[in-house]
Design a protein around this motif. Structure first.
Motif, PDB file in Angstrom:
ATOM      1  N   ALA A  89       0.830  -1.204   0.000  1.00 51.82           N
ATOM      2  CA  ALA A  89       0.000   0.000   0.000  1.00 51.82           C
ATOM      3  C   ALA A  89       0.867   1.258   0.000  1.00 51.82           C
ATOM      4  O   ALA A  89       2.030   1.232   0.399  1.00 51.82           O
ATOM      5  N   TYR A  90       0.267   2.361  -0.467  1.00 52.38           N
ATOM      6  CA  TYR A  90       0.948   3.659  -0.507  1.00 52.38           C
ATOM      7  C   TYR A  90       0.271   4.582   0.523  1.00 52.38           C
ATOM      8  O   TYR A  90      -0.608   5.363   0.197  1.00 52.38           O
ATOM      9  N   ARG A  91       0.681   4.503   1.758  1.00 49.40           N
ATOM     10  CA  ARG A  91      -0.011   5.289   2.777  1.00 49.40           C
ATOM     11  C   ARG A  91       0.302   6.777   2.700  1.00 49.40           C
ATOM     12  O   ARG A  91      -0.434   7.592   3.243  1.00 49.40           O
ATOM     13  N   ASP A  92       1.391   7.159   2.011  1.00 52.68           N
ATOM     14  CA  ASP A  92       1.705   8.582   1.854  1.00 52.68           C
ATOM     15  C   ASP A  92       1.376   9.090   0.460  1.00 52.68           C
ATOM     16  O   ASP A  92       1.768  10.193   0.086  1.00 52.68           O
ATOM     17  N   ASN A  93       0.618   8.308  -0.331  1.00 53.58           N
ATOM     18  CA  ASN A  93       0.238   8.672  -1.703  1.00 53.58           C
ATOM     19  C   ASN A  93       1.438   8.892  -2.602  1.00 53.58           C
ATOM     20  O   ASN A  93       1.350   9.599  -3.605  1.00 53.58           O
ATOM     21  N   ARG A  94       2.561   8.266  -2.251  1.00 56.04           N
ATOM     22  CA  ARG A  94       3.745   8.427  -3.089  1.00 56.04           C
ATOM     23  C   ARG A  94       4.639   7.201  -3.064  1.00 56.04           C
ATOM     24  O   ARG A  94       5.064   6.729  -4.106  1.00 56.04           O
ATOM     25  N   HIS A  95       4.971   6.679  -1.868  1.00 54.29           N
ATOM     26  CA  HIS A  95       5.915   5.573  -1.751  1.00 54.29           C
ATOM     27  C   HIS A  95       5.194   4.314  -1.270  1.00 54.29           C
ATOM     28  O   HIS A  95       4.367   4.386  -0.356  1.00 54.29           O
ATOM     29  N   GLN A 150      -7.633   3.378  -6.589  1.00 54.91           N
ATOM     30  CA  GLN A 150      -6.467   2.805  -5.908  1.00 54.91           C
ATOM     31  C   GLN A 150      -5.175   3.257  -6.577  1.00 54.91           C
ATOM     32  O   GLN A 150      -4.199   3.579  -5.897  1.00 54.91           O
ATOM     33  N   ARG A 151      -5.176   3.286  -7.924  1.00 56.14           N
ATOM     34  CA  ARG A 151      -3.970   3.721  -8.634  1.00 56.14           C
ATOM     35  C   ARG A 151      -3.577   5.144  -8.223  1.00 56.14           C
ATOM     36  O   ARG A 151      -2.404   5.449  -8.039  1.00 56.14           O
ATOM     37  N   PHE A 152      -4.573   6.039  -8.103  1.00 55.74           N
ATOM     38  CA  PHE A 152      -4.260   7.432  -7.798  1.00 55.74           C
ATOM     39  C   PHE A 152      -3.984   7.650  -6.315  1.00 55.74           C
ATOM     40  O   PHE A 152      -3.273   8.578  -5.943  1.00 55.74           O
ATOM     41  N   GLN A 153      -4.542   6.798  -5.479  1.00 51.95           N
ATOM     42  CA  GLN A 153      -4.209   6.868  -4.061  1.00 51.95           C
ATOM     43  C   GLN A 153      -2.766   6.419  -3.825  1.00 51.95           C
ATOM     44  O   GLN A 153      -2.101   6.899  -2.905  1.00 51.95           O
ATOM     45  N   GLU A 154      -2.286   5.513  -4.675  1.00 49.38           N
ATOM     46  CA  GLU A 154      -0.901   5.061  -4.554  1.00 49.38           C
ATOM     47  C   GLU A 154       0.069   6.207  -4.834  1.00 49.38           C
ATOM     48  O   GLU A 154       1.031   6.412  -4.087  1.00 49.38           O
ATOM     49  N   ASP A 155      -0.172   6.923  -5.919  1.00 52.68           N
ATOM     50  CA  ASP A 155       0.674   8.072  -6.264  1.00 52.68           C
ATOM     51  C   ASP A 155      -0.191   9.049  -7.035  1.00 52.68           C
ATOM     52  O   ASP A 155      -0.515   8.829  -8.203  1.00 52.68           O
ATOM     53  N   SER A 156      -0.584  10.138  -6.372  1.00 51.82           N
ATOM     54  CA  SER A 156      -1.523  11.070  -7.000  1.00 51.82           C
ATOM     55  C   SER A 156      -0.906  11.855  -8.148  1.00 51.82           C
ATOM     56  O   SER A 156      -1.630  12.482  -8.929  1.00 51.82           O
ATOM     57  N   ALA A 183     -12.025  12.986  -8.583  1.00 48.95           N
ATOM     58  CA  ALA A 183     -12.364  12.739  -7.185  1.00 48.95           C
ATOM     59  C   ALA A 183     -11.129  12.707  -6.295  1.00 48.95           C
ATOM     60  O   ALA A 183     -11.180  13.111  -5.123  1.00 48.95           O
ATOM     61  N   GLN A 184     -10.008  12.223  -6.841  1.00 55.54           N
ATOM     62  CA  GLN A 184      -8.788  12.080  -6.042  1.00 55.54           C
ATOM     63  C   GLN A 184      -7.819  13.250  -6.224  1.00 55.54           C
ATOM     64  O   GLN A 184      -6.719  13.239  -5.665  1.00 55.54           O
ATOM     65  N   ALA A 185      -8.222  14.266  -6.982  1.00 56.59           N
ATOM     66  CA  ALA A 185      -7.303  15.371  -7.274  1.00 56.59           C
ATOM     67  C   ALA A 185      -6.809  16.062  -6.004  1.00 56.59           C
ATOM     68  O   ALA A 185      -5.678  16.557  -5.957  1.00 56.59           O
ATOM     69  N   ARG A 186      -7.627  16.068  -4.949  1.00 51.54           N
ATOM     70  CA  ARG A 186      -7.226  16.711  -3.698  1.00 51.54           C
ATOM     71  C   ARG A 186      -5.971  16.070  -3.114  1.00 51.54           C
ATOM     72  O   ARG A 186      -5.230  16.706  -2.348  1.00 51.54           O
ATOM     73  N   LEU A 187      -5.724  14.792  -3.441  1.00 54.70           N
ATOM     74  CA  LEU A 187      -4.556  14.098  -2.905  1.00 54.70           C
ATOM     75  C   LEU A 187      -3.255  14.712  -3.413  1.00 54.70           C
ATOM     76  O   LEU A 187      -2.195  14.498  -2.816  1.00 54.70           O
ATOM     77  N   MET A 188      -3.322  15.480  -4.499  1.00 57.23           N
ATOM     78  CA  MET A 188      -2.106  16.099  -5.022  1.00 57.23           C
ATOM     79  C   MET A 188      -1.548  17.155  -4.072  1.00 57.23           C
ATOM     80  O   MET A 188      -0.407  17.574  -4.206  1.00 57.23           O
ATOM     81  N   ASP A 189      -2.351  17.564  -3.080  1.00 58.46           N
ATOM     82  CA  ASP A 189      -1.838  18.475  -2.051  1.00 58.46           C
ATOM     83  C   ASP A 189      -0.714  17.832  -1.257  1.00 58.46           C
ATOM     84  O   ASP A 189       0.102  18.531  -0.643  1.00 58.46           O
ATOM     85  N   ASN A 190      -0.664  16.495  -1.251  1.00 58.86           N
ATOM     86  CA  ASN A 190       0.355  15.783  -0.480  1.00 58.86           C
ATOM     87  C   ASN A 190       1.679  15.645  -1.227  1.00 58.86           C
ATOM     88  O   ASN A 190       2.662  15.180  -0.650  1.00 58.86           O
TER      89      ASN A 190
END
Length: 449
Positions: A89-95, A150-156, A183-190
């Motif tokens: 899983a990508y808990r930090d939306n990147r790694h 899931q793909r975008f939650q892994e790395d936005s 819907a997941q665009a907000r994750l790019m803030d991270n």
């Protein structure tokens, strides 16, 4: 699919050592589209240390070894060879929380972002295309691998990359994939701001007005100042488009130069906070150029843009309402103050701005041709446009008795006279003027005493 010899040599070396190996990702996608790939990546069942052993006689790049990647230096460039892997899983939306090496290419392809990037090819084993990437390319569809959310939650950052792929290759985004992107665009803030800026810089040279409008909500997620511009009625007879659509057309109309594209994208961000309407209902945006420059400076600082790009883009935005005409004296002064590159870029920005109003009856565009003709004449004359171009310098003024700040002030005064064509840039004429000015100053000082 035809691969270059240096890639075939790497694949053969791995296969001959007993390790399945494939060209993978972007090079396969581009080849399927009939495009020339810029680089080639390989995936293989070989573990990193086994890859090193296979290419023991080659120069290797091992900076990515802990992630399973070994770079092999070939006559065609560095070929990155990565062990088949799956991820947690990508808990930090990147790694990913963990990476596990596997011996199956299908498992490796399952972790990738879009089906068109999840294809692999081996001359001996053929295509590995478990998610229908070739069919999507043929249908001109961009679709996420597996569950798009899931793909975008892994790395936005994959959201912005998807916008770039859609624009670059002329792909329609699959509805469920696009819904997930929005819907997941907000994750790019991270995301690290540098990553966002780099991806936007990859995108901006490619965009069309239609592409910018199609993905307006996603771009506004990473540059919130764009959001209120979407659908904003300018209440002006000179503008048929809403504010964001006008901006999209201007951005696409300037040359594919990063500084110009950034300046165009942000040139009207100050219109919202400066908007007023008169008694007839007509909209006005007094002072919006300077407000836009202020906002653009903040946006580009936030995105960690290089200082040179930020300063030049902000300068162009702040000046974009400055009137340029074919007036020779005016243009000489503009070039003197701003420099050739800035004036030429400003002209391009103003031309795109004026031609992107959507009214069907653009204001007189012939003036831009006339301005360029006058600029060409000025450049051809090797005109005096800066203090350094003057036929005299500070030493000449020191010899006339000038001291301290008076030297620089007098040189600037001489330049003003030359720019105004009151004085020729001739040494004798400039020295005579400077000497006379010196006498007048001495006389005034004597009278005051």
């Amino acid at each position: 699919m035809k691969l270059p010899e240096f890639v075939l040599a790497c694949l053969d070396a791995l296969e001959n050592a007993g390790f399945p190996a494939y060209a993978v990702g972007g090079c396969v996608r581009d080849a399927c589209l009939g495009l020339q790939p810029h680089d080639y990546d390989i995936c293989t069942a070989a573990l990193p240390e086994q890859t090193e052993a296979v290419f023991a006689g080659k120069k290797l790049v091992l900076s990515g070894e802990k992630h399973g990647t070994v770079g092999v230096v070939t006559e065609g460039g560095v070929v990155e060879i990565t062990t088949f892997r799956t991820e947690g899983a990508y808990r930090d939306n990147r790694h990913p929380d963990w990476v596990k090496f596997v011996d199956c290419v299908e498992a490796d392809l399952a972790r990738r972002d879009y089906t068109v990037n999840a294809m692999a090819y081996s001359p001996s084993r053929g295509f590995a295309d478990p998610f229908g990437g070739r069919a999507d390319l043929n249908a001109r569809v961009l679709r996420a691998v597996g569950d798009p959310e899931q793909r975008f939650q892994e790395d936005s950052l994959r959201i912005l990359r998807g916008v770039r792929f859609a624009v670059k290759y002329g792909l329609e985004v699959d509805p469920s994939t696009k819904a997930a992107m929005e819907a997941q665009a907000r994750l790019m803030d991270n995301l690290a701001r540098e990553r966002v800026f780099d991806e936007l810089c990859n995108l901006l040279p490619l965009v069309t007005a239609e592409g910018l409008c199609r993905f307006a909500s996603i771009l506004a997620a990473v540059i919130p100042e764009l959001k209120p511009m979407i659908g904003f009625d300018q209440h002006s007879p000179h503008h048929a488009y809403d504010l964001y659509t006008h901006t999209a057309h201007v951005t696409a109309a300037v040359p594919e130069n990063l500084t110009l594209r950034w300046a165009a994208l942000l040139h009207d961000t100050g219109k919202i906070p400066t908007f007023t309407r008169d008694e007839t209902g007509r909209g006005h945006f007094y002072g919006h150029a300077q407000k836009s420059a202020e906002l653009a400076d903040g946006i580009l600082r936030r995105l960690k843009a290089p200082t040179a790009l930020r300063e030049q883009a902000v300068l162009l935005i702040g000046q974009h309402m400055t009137k340029l005409t074919p007036d020779r004296k005016l243009l000489r002064r503009r070039v003197s103050r701003l420099g050739w590159e800035t004036v030429e870029n400003l002209l391009l920005l103003q031309e795109a701005d004026m031609g992107s109003k959507g009214t069907g009856t653009p204001e007189d565009m012939a003036q831009f041709r006339q301005i360029r003709e006058v600029l060409a004449q000025i450049r051809g004359e090797d005109a005096c446009l800066t203090v350094k171009d003057l036929a005299v310098d500070g030493n000449d003024l020191l010899a006339l008795g000038y001291q301290g700040r008076a030297v620089g002030q007098t040189l600037n005064a001489l330049l003003e006279q030359v720019l105004d064509e009151t004085l020729p840039n001739r040494r004798s004429a400039l020295l005579e003027y400077a000497a006379q000015s010196r006498k007048c100053a001495d006389r005034d000082n004597a009278e005051k005493r």
